[in-house]
Design a protein around this motif. Structure first.
Motif, short mmCIF file in Angstrom:
data_model
loop_
_atom_site.label_atom_id
_atom_site.label_comp_id
_atom_site.label_asym_id
_atom_site.label_seq_id
_atom_site.Cartn_x
_atom_site.Cartn_y
_atom_site.Cartn_z
N VAL A 13 -9.21 6.53 1.63
CA VAL A 13 -8.42 5.51 1.62
C VAL A 13 -8.91 4.64 2.76
O VAL A 13 -9.32 3.30 3.30
CB VAL A 13 -7.23 5.14 1.05
CG1 VAL A 13 -6.49 3.64 1.73
CG2 VAL A 13 -6.69 6.04 -0.38
N THR A 14 -8.88 5.24 4.07
CA THR A 14 -8.62 4.93 4.95
C THR A 14 -10.41 4.80 5.48
O THR A 14 -10.15 3.41 5.92
CB THR A 14 -8.60 5.55 6.13
OG1 THR A 14 -7.20 6.13 5.72
CG2 THR A 14 -8.74 5.07 7.81
N ARG A 38 -10.45 -8.47 0.04
CA ARG A 38 -9.59 -8.27 0.16
C ARG A 38 -8.32 -9.38 0.04
O ARG A 38 -9.10 -10.75 -1.14
CB ARG A 38 -8.96 -8.54 2.02
CG ARG A 38 -9.18 -9.21 2.12
CD ARG A 38 -8.65 -9.95 3.89
NE ARG A 38 -9.06 -10.67 4.62
CZ ARG A 38 -8.82 -11.12 5.53
NH1 ARG A 38 -8.34 -9.99 7.05
NH2 ARG A 38 -8.88 -12.61 6.31
N LYS A 91 -11.33 1.42 3.99
CA LYS A 91 -10.40 -0.32 4.58
C LYS A 91 -11.36 -0.34 5.98
O LYS A 91 -11.41 -1.35 6.66
CB LYS A 91 -8.96 0.27 4.93
CG LYS A 91 -8.28 0.21 3.90
CD LYS A 91 -7.17 0.99 4.01
CE LYS A 91 -6.13 -0.91 4.32
NZ LYS A 91 -4.59 -0.39 5.19
N THR A 150 -4.83 1.54 -1.78
CA THR A 150 -4.84 -0.22 -1.20
C THR A 150 -5.80 -0.77 -1.61
O THR A 150 -5.97 -0.26 -3.23
CB THR A 150 -6.24 0.15 0.23
OG1 THR A 150 -6.28 -1.18 0.85
CG2 THR A 150 -7.33 0.19 -0.15
N GLU A 203 1.16 -0.73 0.24
CA GLU A 203 -0.05 -0.41 -0.20
C GLU A 203 0.84 0.94 0.64
O GLU A 203 0.11 2.24 -0.87
CB GLU A 203 -0.49 -0.33 0.98
CG GLU A 203 -2.12 -1.10 1.12
CD GLU A 203 -2.79 -1.18 1.82
OE1 GLU A 203 -3.89 -1.63 1.89
OE2 GLU A 203 -2.64 -0.16 3.15
N LYS A 246 -6.08 10.47 1.58
CA LYS A 246 -5.70 8.70 2.83
C LYS A 246 -7.58 9.09 3.71
O LYS A 246 -7.56 8.00 3.91
CB LYS A 246 -4.81 9.95 4.04
CG LYS A 246 -4.52 8.76 4.85
CD LYS A 246 -3.07 9.41 5.90
CE LYS A 246 -2.99 8.43 7.30
NZ LYS A 246 -1.80 9.06 8.16
#
Length: 459
Positions: A310-311, A323, A314, A136, A123, A307
């Protein structure tokens, strides 16, 4: 009468003895024999024993051919979806052998001696490569798009009054991808309502602006990588859409699909394929693309961008279901390293596109000379290879073909014989010739191709 017919049907053991040894698992062979005999019992007459055995052999051959196996690609389509898209770099194959055959630190922090996160290195490397704040990976690009849309849809559902969350998309970008799947169906599976804007051939910035409403949760742009339109065509740039989205505080996401990391002009292709870095610099909040197209790695859906987004992705429950496993991550991190080290020539899909016509022509002449004694006409032709895989749809890559006209069989029979070789050799029929395009045949496969053609001429 019924008893007489049943007595004519051979026992399973007799059939198996006649078939002899098979490289398929015995339970498969036994089950196939039982099914065949069951079908015979339902008929009014039983065929001859030899006919039953011959029919079973054909069925076993078809079953054997359906097993996943390597093939020699002589079609001239570099990223061939039916053939598994991009071949992996040698370094990635080595990584698969190393990681797959042993234990690994998949979710283990070696420095702390405790459980760790999955995919931290890959990543971080992807974020650096894409010029993004974060990145990711999930198991394919369609999954990446589904995850993104579902996240913004769910987020809007928690924060706003009841009402279907809307995703704005141009009508000219509602594409259909491989296997008959449509972008619209994937997006609607997330629970979002599509707000289609513009016309098939023309969408303006004003169309997007007029569609923005309280229900809007994101603006999506889908790059037309697997088709193109010409003539009276218009669409706003990524930068223009990004400014509109920012003004209205709406996330802007672009699905790039192809995953080009370098200027495609450097591959000798006039058509430009936008890179993740270019689109993110234009203002997109997130981009997603495939790992097994022009990126040249394993099947994966790569997401890069802000960010905070993306965070949040996840943390979605769906992320766990989508995943990547250790083998995908092992091959992917090796491919990313090659990109970062600018070792593009070690990525097979890109190396094939860069091979010169002179090199291909020299190989073609060498192959033709070694087959000159066979009962077929051979000529060296000019080919038009394609990148394939839904990328660079307007561009052809000049190539070299070896054209065959067998004397003792039809072109279809000759092609079938080559497909039955080990490994199968697959070409195409055009201009009353069977053709093999050398751009998609690796040099180390030339000897195998020669043996297959010799064998096909002796059948």
């Amino acid at each position: 009468m019924r008893c007489d017919k049943r007595r004519q049907i051979p026992a399973v053991s007799k059939i198996l003895d006649a078939l002899g040894h098979s490289d398929l698992p015995r339970p498969f062979v036994v089950e196939l024999a039982r099914r065949k005999l069951s079908q015979i019992r339902a008929r009014s007459m039983a065929p001859e024993f030899e006919s039953i055995v011959a029919d079973l052999r054909r069925s076993l051959d078809e079953l054997r051919a359906s097993r996943l196996q390597s093939v020699i690609n002589g079609t001239g389509i570099v990223i061939h979806t039916n053939f598994g898209r991009a071949p992996l770099p040698r370094e990635a194959v080595d990584a698969l052998n190393e990681i797959g055959a042993s234990y690994s630190n998949l979710e283990y922090d070696l420095s702390k001696g405790e459980r760790g996160g999955r995919g931290f290195y890959v990543e971080s490397a992807l974020a650096l490569l894409c010029g993004a704040e974060a990145a990711t990976v999930v198991n394919n690009c369609a999954a990446a798009l589904l995850l993104i849309v579902q996240h913004f849809t769910r987020k809007a559902g928690r924060a706003r009054p009841p009402g279907a969350p809307e995703v704005i998309i141009s009508r000219g970008e509602l594409v259909q991808i491989g296997g008959g799947f449509r972008i619209s169906e994937i997006l609607e599976a997330s629970g979002a309502k599509l707000r289609e804007v513009g016309a098939t051939n023309k969408t303006t910035l004003e169309d997007y602006a007029h569609a923005v409403a309280s229900e809007t949760v994101m603006i999506l742009k889908v790059h037309r990588s697997n088709f193109f339109m010409s003539g009276f065509v218009e669409s706003p740039s990524s930068n223009e859409i990004a400014m509109l989205a920012k003004k209205n505080r709406i996330p802007f996401v672009e699905d790039l699909g192809s995953g080009a990391m370098i200027a495609t002009e450097s591959l000798g292709i006039a058509e430009h394929e936008p890179t993740p870095g270019e689109v993110l610099k234009s203002g997109a909040d997130l981009v997603c693309f495939s790992g097994d197209k022009l990126f040249g790695g394993p099947q994966a859906g790569i997401i890069a961008g802000k960010k905070r987004f993306v965070t949040a992705l996840k943390r979605e429950p769906l992320f766990r279901a989508l995943r990547c496993d250790k083998l995908c991550l092992a091959a992917l991190q090796t491919t990313v390293d090659l990109h970062l080290d600018q070792k593009i020539g070690q990525i097979p899909a890109l190396a094939l596109l860069q091979t010169s016509e002179d090199a291909l022509r020299a190989r073609a002449a060498a192959i033709a000379s070694r087959l000159a004694d066979l009962p077929l006409k051979i000529a060296i032709g000019r080919g038009k290879a394609k990148t394939g895989g839904g990328t660079l749809s307007k561009s052809n890559v000049p190539s070299v073909t070896i054209d065959f006209l067998p004397k003792h069989s039809s072109l279809a029979e000759f092609a079938a014989s080559l497909r039955a070789s080990n490994p199968p050799v697959i070409g195409y029929i055009a201009d009353d010739r069977f053709k093999l395009d050398l751009r998609t045949i690796f040099p180390q496969q030339d000897d195998i191709v020669i043996r297959a053609i010799r064998a096909a001429c002796t059948k």
